[in-house]
Design a protein around this motif. Structure first.
Motif, mmCIF file in Angstrom:
data_model
loop_
_atom_site.group_PDB
_atom_site.id
_atom_site.type_symbol
_atom_site.label_atom_id
_atom_site.label_comp_id
_atom_site.label_asym_id
_atom_site.label_seq_id
_atom_site.Cartn_x
_atom_site.Cartn_y
_atom_site.Cartn_z
ATOM 1 N N LEU A 28 0.841 -1.204 0.000
ATOM 2 C CA LEU A 28 0.000 0.000 0.000
ATOM 3 C C LEU A 28 0.873 1.249 0.000
ATOM 4 O O LEU A 28 0.691 2.154 -0.821
ATOM 5 N N VAL A 29 1.827 1.309 0.925
ATOM 6 C CA VAL A 29 2.707 2.481 1.015
ATOM 7 C C VAL A 29 3.519 2.626 -0.269
ATOM 8 O O VAL A 29 3.628 3.725 -0.824
ATOM 9 N N GLU A 30 4.060 1.535 -0.755
ATOM 10 C CA GLU A 30 4.843 1.587 -1.998
ATOM 11 C C GLU A 30 3.991 2.098 -3.157
ATOM 12 O O GLU A 30 4.442 2.930 -3.945
ATOM 13 N N SER A 31 2.756 1.625 -3.266
ATOM 14 C CA SER A 31 1.899 2.011 -4.395
ATOM 15 C C SER A 31 1.526 3.482 -4.361
ATOM 16 O O SER A 31 1.271 4.080 -5.401
ATOM 17 N N ALA A 32 1.484 4.063 -3.178
ATOM 18 C CA ALA A 32 1.104 5.475 -3.053
ATOM 19 C C ALA A 32 2.253 6.424 -3.394
ATOM 20 O O ALA A 32 2.012 7.586 -3.728
ATOM 21 N N TYR A 33 3.489 5.940 -3.299
ATOM 22 C CA TYR A 33 4.625 6.840 -3.448
ATOM 23 C C TYR A 33 5.573 6.515 -4.591
ATOM 24 O O TYR A 33 6.204 7.409 -5.139
ATOM 25 N N ARG A 53 10.080 2.780 -0.632
ATOM 26 C CA ARG A 53 9.644 3.822 0.306
ATOM 27 C C ARG A 53 9.727 3.283 1.728
ATOM 28 O O ARG A 53 10.007 4.005 2.672
ATOM 29 N N THR A 54 9.459 1.995 1.878
ATOM 30 C CA THR A 54 9.550 1.333 3.180
ATOM 31 C C THR A 54 9.767 -0.150 2.938
ATOM 32 O O THR A 54 9.824 -0.594 1.799
ATOM 33 N N ASP A 55 9.857 -0.889 4.015
ATOM 34 C CA ASP A 55 10.011 -2.336 3.908
ATOM 35 C C ASP A 55 9.308 -2.972 5.103
ATOM 36 O O ASP A 55 8.845 -2.263 6.006
ATOM 37 N N ASP A 163 19.670 3.453 1.135
ATOM 38 C CA ASP A 163 18.692 2.929 0.183
ATOM 39 C C ASP A 163 17.343 2.580 0.803
ATOM 40 O O ASP A 163 16.357 2.425 0.088
ATOM 41 N N ARG A 164 17.275 2.473 2.143
ATOM 42 C CA ARG A 164 15.987 2.182 2.788
ATOM 43 C C ARG A 164 14.973 3.291 2.545
ATOM 44 O O ARG A 164 13.777 3.091 2.673
ATOM 45 N N PHE A 165 15.442 4.496 2.205
ATOM 46 C CA PHE A 165 14.555 5.638 1.999
ATOM 47 C C PHE A 165 14.378 5.975 0.526
ATOM 48 O O PHE A 165 13.763 6.969 0.182
#
Length: 183
Positions: A28-33, A53-55, A163-165
């Protein structure tokens, strides 16, 4: 009589995330950003950041850290949005705000942020909500300003090289602190 149903009908509900939600929350977070899917909404960072964007570890940390919670927004049994709330002294921090891209632009975000502010005040009796936004995201900052947030001019560096960000596509990224008095 108007027989047209609203495009995104259904009552929304709010709850705190649990670890079992992590597999649904990360995409969800990845798809939004990030990536092409994010371009369906208006909150995309795809032009300024690539990569993640996150993991799962990052989402799990928000869920399990004391004084932190990840608010899940559901409609018709499915997760459609989320946001982080974290108690920081006299303020609450608002972050990891994600709404499914195809649902953006219809007032859902405004409703969610109002509920997040209400909950932060109720949970922790805080006077302010804080957030950080990448300073080049003028349209997003303007949206938050219309919700009562004000720019502080206080900035912090973007974590280049972590790279986490994400993988920055430009060299002028920094975060700006936005603040709203919750009265």
């Amino acid at each position: 009589m108007d027989t047209a149903a609203p495009q995104h009908a259904g009552r929304i509900s709010y709850r705190d995330a649990v670890l079992d939600d992590v597999p649904a929350l990360v995409p969800l977070v990845e798809s939004a950003y990030r990536g092409d899917s994010s371009r369906a909404g208006w909150t995309t960072e795809a032009d300024i950041l690539e990569g993640q964007r996150t993991d799962p570890d990052g989402v799990a940390a928000v869920i399990t850290t004391p004084g932190s919670r990840l608010m899940v927004v559901e409609r018709d049994g499915g997760i459609i949005a989320c946001c982080q709330l974290e108690h920081r002294g006299d303020a609450a921090y608002f972050g990891m705000f994600a709404v499914r891209p195809e649902l953006q632009g219809g007032g859902l975000g405004r409703q969610i942020i109002a509920e997040a502010e209400r909950r932060a005040k109720e949970l922790w009796d805080v006077a302010q909500m804080h957030m950080t936004v990448i300073s080049v995201r003028a349209e997003l900052i303007a949206w938050y300003e219309r919700r009562g947030y004000r720019r502080t001019g206080e900035t912090s560096p973007f974590p280049y090289g972590d790279d986490r960000f994400g993988l920055p596509q430009r060299d002028d990224l920094e975060f700006e602190l936005l603040v709203k008095d919750l009265g």
